[in-house]
Design an enzyme around this catalytic site. Structure first.
Site, PDB file in Angstrom:
ATOM      1  CE  LYS A 166      20.606 -27.264  30.466  1.00 35.38           C
ATOM      2  NZ  LYS A 166      20.722 -27.001  31.153  1.00 35.38           N
ATOM      3  N   GLY A 206      18.290 -18.028  34.195  1.00 42.27           N
ATOM      4  CA  GLY A 206      18.184 -17.182  35.271  1.00 42.27           C
ATOM      5  C   GLY A 206      17.286 -15.643  34.692  1.00 42.27           C
ATOM      6  CB  ALA A 228      17.134 -20.738  29.751  1.00 37.28           C
ATOM      7  N   GLY A 229      14.750 -19.673  31.330  1.00 38.78           N
ATOM      8  CA  GLY A 229      14.273 -17.979  31.401  1.00 38.78           C
ATOM      9  C   GLY A 229      12.571 -18.263  31.440  1.00 38.78           C
TER      10      GLY A 229
END
Lengths: 66, 255
Positions: free
Chosen positions: B95, B156, B182-183
């Protein structure tokens, strides 16, 4: 002196395999980079650290995104 | 026919990619089991010789490892980290994560495209973390990415699908699997992204900061399955205004 994971060590002339073993690294699950080039596991016993070398020893840790 | 998706020639039936950061090794195994995740992300860091615990001992063997290049500030550093990860000897998935901004941790799409090209040329299965921009997505496709991983919100943050409209564009306009990363903070947000047609969801902080980590991993698993089924079933239409009765309009008692 040789820089290993950011620390200066008296390891010039030392065989990489001997250094890793004596320092207590678990050879399973690590990768070694010397002067920004990967050292393959099969070559650990053939590589001798030289003055000024920069060595990184890494392994996996938990992570998703930094 | 089984509903699977393919990355780098490997077929996956689970659409939940689990991050392994921010929680203990004991919980990693429980979380992977509850999540039924087949892919787990890891980071590469300098080894501490005094720490004998190896995270690989806590990850079931059938799980595909997806090392990230976190800590990389440019393409060159990402390539170095990816090569080290591959040398550790757990496959060639990577990644790509490149960020110079330390406040919002936003990915640098330009450098990410460069790294993706270099790593794909070296035979890596490359999954780039990216800002959801259509031109960047096309460039990543051209560069040889196996999927794209657009962010839903800052890493995060647990803020959910802040970039929803733009992720929808990527899903509609690119041929690569879109893995929302993410998020994502709640199961409902993971479900919504799957309803939109995302191929998979990556989550870490949402699980790691829950009171009960394994239970939240399971909740995400179920939400992702539900969202995927909803997408495959074809979401019903939305009325601009007014109502549309679902009950028969004849045979009322007063007739």
């Amino acid at each position: 002196m040789v820089q290993i994971n950011g620390k200066m060590e008296k390891a010039s002339g030392v065989c990489l395999l001997d250094y890793l073993t004596q320092a207590g690294y678990n050879l399973v699950g690590i990768a070694v980079e010397r002067n920004e080039e990967i050292v393959s596991k099969a070559d650990y016993d053939k590589v001798f650290l030289e003055e000024g070398d920069v060595v990184e020893v890494v392994s996996f840790v938990g992570g998703g995104s930094r | 026919m089984a509903d699977t998706f393919t990355l780098g020639g490997k077929e996956f039936s689970s659409r939940f990619i689990l991050g392994s950061g921010k929680y203990s090794m004991e919980l990693i195994r429980a979380a992977v089991e509850q999540a039924e995740a087949q892919i787990i992300t890891l980071a590469v860091r300098r080894t501490n010789t005094k720490e004998n615990e190896n995270i690989l001992d806590y990850i079931p063997e059938n799980v595909t490892l997806l090392p990230n290049t976190s800590g990389a500030r440019n393409a060159k550093e990402a390539v170095r980290i990816a090569r080290m990860a591959r040398e550790i000897g757990c496959g060639d998935f990577v990644k790509v994560e490149i960020m110079r901004d330390s406040k919002y941790l936003l990915p640098d799409n330009q450098e990410t495209i460069l790294a993706t090209k270099m790593l794909a040329d070296e035979g890596f299965v490359v999954l780039p973390y990216m800002y959801p921009d259509l031109y960047a997505a096309r460039a990543l496709e051209e560069a040889g990415a196996a999927a794209i991983m657009p962010l839903a919100a800052p890493i995060g943050s647990n803020k959910g699908l802040a970039t929803k409209e733009f992720i929808q564009i990527l899903i509609d306009e690119t041929d690569l699997p879109v893995i929302v990363d993410a998020g994502i903070g709640r199961p409902s947000q993971a479900c919504e992204a799957m309803e939109m047609g995302a191929a998979a969801i990556m989550a870490n902080t949402a699980i790691a900061t829950a009171k009960d980590v394994p239970a939240m991993a399971e909740a995400f698993k179920n939400a992702i399955i539900a969202g995927r089924k909803g997408y495959l079933a074809g979401i019903g239409r939305v009325l601009e205004r007014g109502a549309s009765a679902s009950d028969p309009l004849t045979g009322f008692l007063r007739d």
